[in-house]
Motif scaffolding. Sequence first.
Motif, mmCIF file in Angstrom:
data_model
loop_
_atom_site.group_PDB
_atom_site.id
_atom_site.type_symbol
_atom_site.label_atom_id
_atom_site.label_comp_id
_atom_site.label_asym_id
_atom_site.label_seq_id
_atom_site.Cartn_x
_atom_site.Cartn_y
_atom_site.Cartn_z
ATOM 1 N N SER A 3 0.846 -1.188 0.000
ATOM 2 C CA SER A 3 0.000 0.000 0.000
ATOM 3 C C SER A 3 0.885 1.243 0.000
ATOM 4 O O SER A 3 2.014 1.230 0.481
ATOM 5 C CB SER A 3 -0.917 0.001 1.232
ATOM 6 N N SER A 4 0.347 2.330 -0.531
ATOM 7 C CA SER A 4 1.119 3.550 -0.649
ATOM 8 C C SER A 4 1.453 4.118 0.728
ATOM 9 O O SER A 4 0.591 4.219 1.609
ATOM 10 C CB SER A 4 0.328 4.575 -1.462
ATOM 11 N N ARG A 5 2.723 4.465 0.921
ATOM 12 C CA ARG A 5 3.176 5.066 2.168
ATOM 13 C C ARG A 5 3.849 6.389 1.808
ATOM 14 O O ARG A 5 4.919 6.390 1.208
ATOM 15 C CB ARG A 5 4.153 4.146 2.894
ATOM 16 N N ALA A 97 9.297 4.359 2.599
ATOM 17 C CA ALA A 97 8.190 5.147 2.054
ATOM 18 C C ALA A 97 8.152 5.013 0.539
ATOM 19 O O ALA A 97 9.158 4.708 -0.100
ATOM 20 C CB ALA A 97 8.333 6.612 2.435
ATOM 21 N N ASP A 98 6.970 5.255 -0.026
ATOM 22 C CA ASP A 98 6.794 5.213 -1.475
ATOM 23 C C ASP A 98 6.848 6.601 -2.100
ATOM 24 O O ASP A 98 6.964 6.724 -3.317
ATOM 25 C CB ASP A 98 5.454 4.559 -1.819
ATOM 26 N N LEU A 107 6.910 13.392 -4.661
ATOM 27 C CA LEU A 107 7.995 12.810 -5.440
ATOM 28 C C LEU A 107 8.057 11.310 -5.150
ATOM 29 O O LEU A 107 8.066 10.907 -3.982
ATOM 30 C CB LEU A 107 9.332 13.462 -5.080
ATOM 31 N N PRO A 108 8.126 10.477 -6.187
ATOM 32 C CA PRO A 108 8.161 9.031 -5.960
ATOM 33 C C PRO A 108 9.514 8.587 -5.410
ATOM 34 O O PRO A 108 10.562 9.090 -5.822
ATOM 35 C CB PRO A 108 7.928 8.455 -7.360
ATOM 36 N N VAL A 109 9.484 7.661 -4.472
ATOM 37 C CA VAL A 109 10.698 7.105 -3.881
ATOM 38 C C VAL A 109 10.973 5.742 -4.507
ATOM 39 O O VAL A 109 10.093 4.871 -4.553
ATOM 40 C CB VAL A 109 10.559 6.961 -2.355
#
Length: 271
Positions: A3-5, A97-98, A107-109
């Motif tokens: 899931s998105s974090r 984290a995502d 910003l995507p990780v």
Amino acid sequence: MRSSRIRDAAVAGSFYPGDPEVLRVTVDRLLADAPLSPDGAPTPRAVIVPHAGYIYSGSTAALAYARVARGRDAIRRVVLIGPTHRVAVRGVALPGADGFRTPLGVLPVAEEWAEERLAGVPAACIYAETHQWEHSVEVQLPFLQRTLGDVEIVPLLAGDATGDEVADVIDALSDEPGTLVVISSDLSHYLPYEEARRVDAQTIAQIGALDGPLDHLQACGATPVNGLLVAARRHGLRPELLGACSSGDTAGDRERVVGYCAFAFDEDDDG
């Protein structure tokens, strides 16, 4: 699929503007006021930038990000390493984290990619708590968003680690073309203006000569800076000083100042 974090902004509204439009205008003005890069200046492989409030160090940080902006079409991933100011950690910590949120968006990780790359690096770990309220990486993100767009990032915080350990992390994450390394550090803290100038000049000379290690009286981000100095020696990178000042030159008094510098690291053509 996890899931998105999302790690929410912790210092928006204090270190930098919390209103998206004000933040956009502020960063764009800082970048526009930075001197133009020399013709033919390469896109840096790495930069050192300060992480104080924008009214204090934003103009110095912009010197490096104006150079970074030249690589907008070439830079695909940014590895950011800052020091820990609040929650200690042994080693160099990923956030688990995502994405990282700022007022300008998320910003995507590249968390899974980084975990795979760092699987054999002893100093690497995952520790969300040290990232939760830390500003040293966060304040860099609006500059990246305005210069590189929604670029993929690998945010890291270096705590108790040697220069070689941090360099091993940098090596594991930066060997692909299109990767920029951003090291976040201020210089001396709370010295009188003229004393800070002398101390910072020595520190800047050491960075320029790749002469580490620095200590934490010279730079609060000495740990990540030392890692970059080791990595630069390993790979023949050449530092270029882009500018330096202190809070006494920008928005503070001169009784107790904090020092700042900006460096770009490129491949040494003479190496």
